[in-house]
Scaffold this motif. Structure first.
Motif, PDB file in Angstrom:
ATOM      1  N   ASP A   1      -1.605  -7.502  11.560  1.00 49.96           N
ATOM      2  CA  ASP A   1      -2.185  -6.812  10.409  1.00 49.96           C
ATOM      3  C   ASP A   1      -1.587  -5.416  10.237  1.00 49.96           C
ATOM      4  O   ASP A   1      -1.315  -4.983   9.107  1.00 49.96           O
ATOM      5  CB  ASP A   1      -3.701  -6.704  10.564  1.00 49.96           C
ATOM      6  CG  ASP A   1      -4.396  -8.033  10.319  1.00 49.96           C
ATOM      7  OD1 ASP A   1      -3.804  -8.900   9.651  1.00 49.96           O
ATOM      8  OD2 ASP A   1      -5.530  -8.209  10.810  1.00 49.96           O
TER       9      ASP A   1
ATOM     10  N   LEU B   1      -2.018  -2.271  -2.601  1.00 46.35           N
ATOM     11  CA  LEU B   1      -3.099  -3.247  -2.470  1.00 46.35           C
ATOM     12  C   LEU B   1      -2.948  -4.042  -1.177  1.00 46.35           C
ATOM     13  O   LEU B   1      -3.920  -4.274  -0.458  1.00 46.35           O
ATOM     14  CB  LEU B   1      -3.121  -4.176  -3.673  1.00 46.35           C
ATOM     15  CG  LEU B   1      -3.600  -3.567  -5.000  1.00 46.35           C
ATOM     16  CD1 LEU B   1      -3.504  -4.596  -6.119  1.00 46.35           C
ATOM     17  CD2 LEU B   1      -5.041  -3.062  -4.856  1.00 46.35           C
ATOM     18  N   GLY B   2      -1.721  -4.457  -0.897  1.00 44.84           N
ATOM     19  CA  GLY B   2      -1.467  -5.193   0.335  1.00 44.84           C
ATOM     20  C   GLY B   2      -1.730  -4.338   1.564  1.00 44.84           C
ATOM     21  O   GLY B   2      -2.289  -4.808   2.561  1.00 44.84           O
TER      22      GLY B   2
ATOM     23  N   ALA C   1      -5.505  -3.985   2.010  1.00 44.91           N
ATOM     24  CA  ALA C   1      -6.112  -5.221   2.510  1.00 44.91           C
ATOM     25  C   ALA C   1      -5.861  -5.387   4.005  1.00 44.91           C
ATOM     26  O   ALA C   1      -6.761  -5.779   4.762  1.00 44.91           O
ATOM     27  CB  ALA C   1      -5.562  -6.417   1.740  1.00 44.91           C
TER      28      ALA C   1
ATOM     29  N   ARG D   1      -8.113  -2.999   5.879  1.00 43.94           N
ATOM     30  CA  ARG D   1      -9.509  -3.451   5.902  1.00 43.94           C
ATOM     31  C   ARG D   1      -9.719  -4.520   6.963  1.00 43.94           C
ATOM     32  O   ARG D   1     -10.736  -4.516   7.670  1.00 43.94           O
ATOM     33  CB  ARG D   1      -9.924  -3.970   4.518  1.00 43.94           C
ATOM     34  CG  ARG D   1     -10.253  -2.877   3.508  1.00 43.94           C
ATOM     35  CD  ARG D   1     -11.018  -3.451   2.333  1.00 43.94           C
ATOM     36  NE  ARG D   1     -10.257  -4.475   1.633  1.00 43.94           N
ATOM     37  CZ  ARG D   1      -9.418  -4.237   0.630  1.00 43.94           C
ATOM     38  NH1 ARG D   1      -9.231  -2.987   0.208  1.00 43.94           N
ATOM     39  NH2 ARG D   1      -8.772  -5.221   0.045  1.00 43.94           N
ATOM     40  N   ARG D   2      -8.760  -5.456   7.065  1.00 43.32           N
ATOM     41  CA  ARG D   2      -8.877  -6.498   8.094  1.00 43.32           C
ATOM     42  C   ARG D   2      -8.879  -5.871   9.489  1.00 43.32           C
ATOM     43  O   ARG D   2      -9.669  -6.241  10.362  1.00 43.32           O
ATOM     44  CB  ARG D   2      -7.721  -7.500   7.976  1.00 43.32           C
ATOM     45  CG  ARG D   2      -7.759  -8.378   6.735  1.00 43.32           C
ATOM     46  CD  ARG D   2      -6.801  -9.551   6.870  1.00 43.32           C
ATOM     47  NE  ARG D   2      -5.420  -9.133   7.068  1.00 43.32           N
ATOM     48  CZ  ARG D   2      -4.558  -8.889   6.079  1.00 43.32           C
ATOM     49  NH1 ARG D   2      -4.956  -9.019   4.805  1.00 43.32           N
ATOM     50  NH2 ARG D   2      -3.317  -8.529   6.339  1.00 43.32           N
TER      51      ARG D   2
END
Length: 283
Positions: free
Chosen positions: A246, A260-261, A264, A267-268
């Motif tokens: 990640d 955005l990627g 994300a 966040r993971r």
């Protein structure tokens, strides 16, 4: 005495370690003799003994958490080669030095009244008298181990990829720990690339400072050393762990200006470790 049981380790807070293992030739003649004398001591025995001694220090009648023995011990890592054989690398515990450094960190992070309860002045003075000043200075300049309790700094995950060599430590069906290792030169290249990416695309992130410090630390060792991330008892809380993947995806997204990627991926990563932080507060 055998210390193969994990019972004592379960009584201490979950701590992860980032260690540098060096080839035998990197050590002094004196240390090489010590390593030779410990060749029959397994890593399981060494870590069981360290856990036992740690609990013994914490439960002394008189408050004194410092180790009284100055005897150095060495972990051994058998890292696989391309020909299917393994090469031995070694990491000194440097327990006495790390204890002094930990005490200094506490000195700057808590009130004097509390510090005196945990680390009485008499215990600090006695420990200072035991410490070999020349060895202490050498260890501080060449510290092989970093530790983190109830979590793993995200910068450590930059150093390793999911395809790197890994070892699962198990007792019957219970997972006790996970160790991931890679050549130091490779890990250092990963950290430098990640730091450069952040410097261009997200210079405000604290991770940049963390990676800069890691690069400086790893630069103290030869590139033919091995870096190891030892999850310790944190492993059962998060394994299987996609944190290295990640974090790498987040950095690659930043490099591609894909915010955005990157968000994300972060966040993971953050949500995975939120539970561990909540357990730390609950304890």
């Amino acid at each position: 005495m055998e210390y193969s049981s994990d019972t004592r380790r379960r009584a201490t807070p979950p701590t992860a370690h980032l260690r540098v293992f060096e080839p035998l030739r990197a050590f002094s003649d004196e240390d090489q003799l010590l390593i030779g004398g410990q060749k029959d001591v397994s890593r399981e025995q060494l870590e069981g003994a360290e856990a036992y001694e740690s609990l013994a220090r914490l439960t002394r009648t008189l408050s004194d958490p410092f180790p009284h023995s100055t005897h150095e011990s060495f972990r051994v890592l058998h890292y696989p080669r391309a020909d299917g054989l393994t090469t031995a690398y070694y990491c000194p515990s440097q327990l006495s030095t790390r204890s002094v450094l930990a005490a200094e960190q506490l000195d700057g992070s808590m009130r004097r009244q509390v510090l005196d309860l945990l680390l009485p002045e008499a215990a600090r003075e006695a420990n200072a008298a035991r410490v070999d000043s020349s060895r202490f200075a050498e260890d501080v300049a060449h510290l092989h181990t970093r530790g983190a309790t109830w979590g793993i700094p995200f910068g450590w995950f930059v150093l390793l990829h999911e395809e790197d060599h890994r070892e699962l430590v198990e007792d019957d069906s219970d997972l006790l720990g996970v160790r991931i290792s890679a050549p130091l030169g490779q890990a250092l290249d990963r950290a430098r690339y990640a730091a450069a990416t952040l410097a261009i695309h997200a210079p405000q992130m604290d991770l940049l400072d963390e990676l800069t410090a890691l690069c400086e630390w790893l630069g103290l060792f030869s590139e033919d050393s091995i870096i190891e991330l030892d999850y310790g008892r944190i492993a059962p809380l998060v394994w299987p762990d996609d944190s290295p993947h990640d974090l790498r995806m987040g950095l690659e997204s930043l490099a591609d200006s894909d915010m955005l990627g990157a968000a994300a991926a972060y966040r993971r990563l953050a949500s995975r470790w939120l539970r561990v932080r909540q357990l730390a507060r609950a304890s």
